[in-house]
Design a protein around this motif. Structure first.
Motif: not given
Length: 72
Positions: A34-35, A13-21, A25-28, A8-9
């Motif tokens: 933890i992955l 919150e996801f924008l830095p990942y989308y932009q490559g910054l 992403v850490e998930v459980r 749930n982002l």
């Protein structure tokens, strides 16, 4: 290997990942492990509301990424 997790982002919150910054992403996953998954794999799931839902990650025998799908 199949691993299941919830994500749930918000869009913001996801924008830095989308932009490559940001990279990973850490998930459980359901068993508590933890992955860290490369953010580029989630781009196709991004909506105006962000990324929300249950996911299945498939890894090969060496632990390398095979696929990621959002579950209904």
């Amino acid at each position: 290997m199949e691993l299941y997790f919830k994500l749930n982002l918000s869009y913001r919150e996801f924008l830095p990942y989308y932009q490559g910054l940001a990279d990973k992403v850490e998930v459980r996953e359901r068993q508590g492990r933890i992955l860290w998954i490369n953010g580029r794999h989630f781009r196709r799931f991004l909506t105006d509301n962000g990324i929300h839902g249950q996911f299945k990650l498939v890894l090969d025998d060496k632990g390398q990424f095979v696929s990621l799908e959002q579950l209904a």
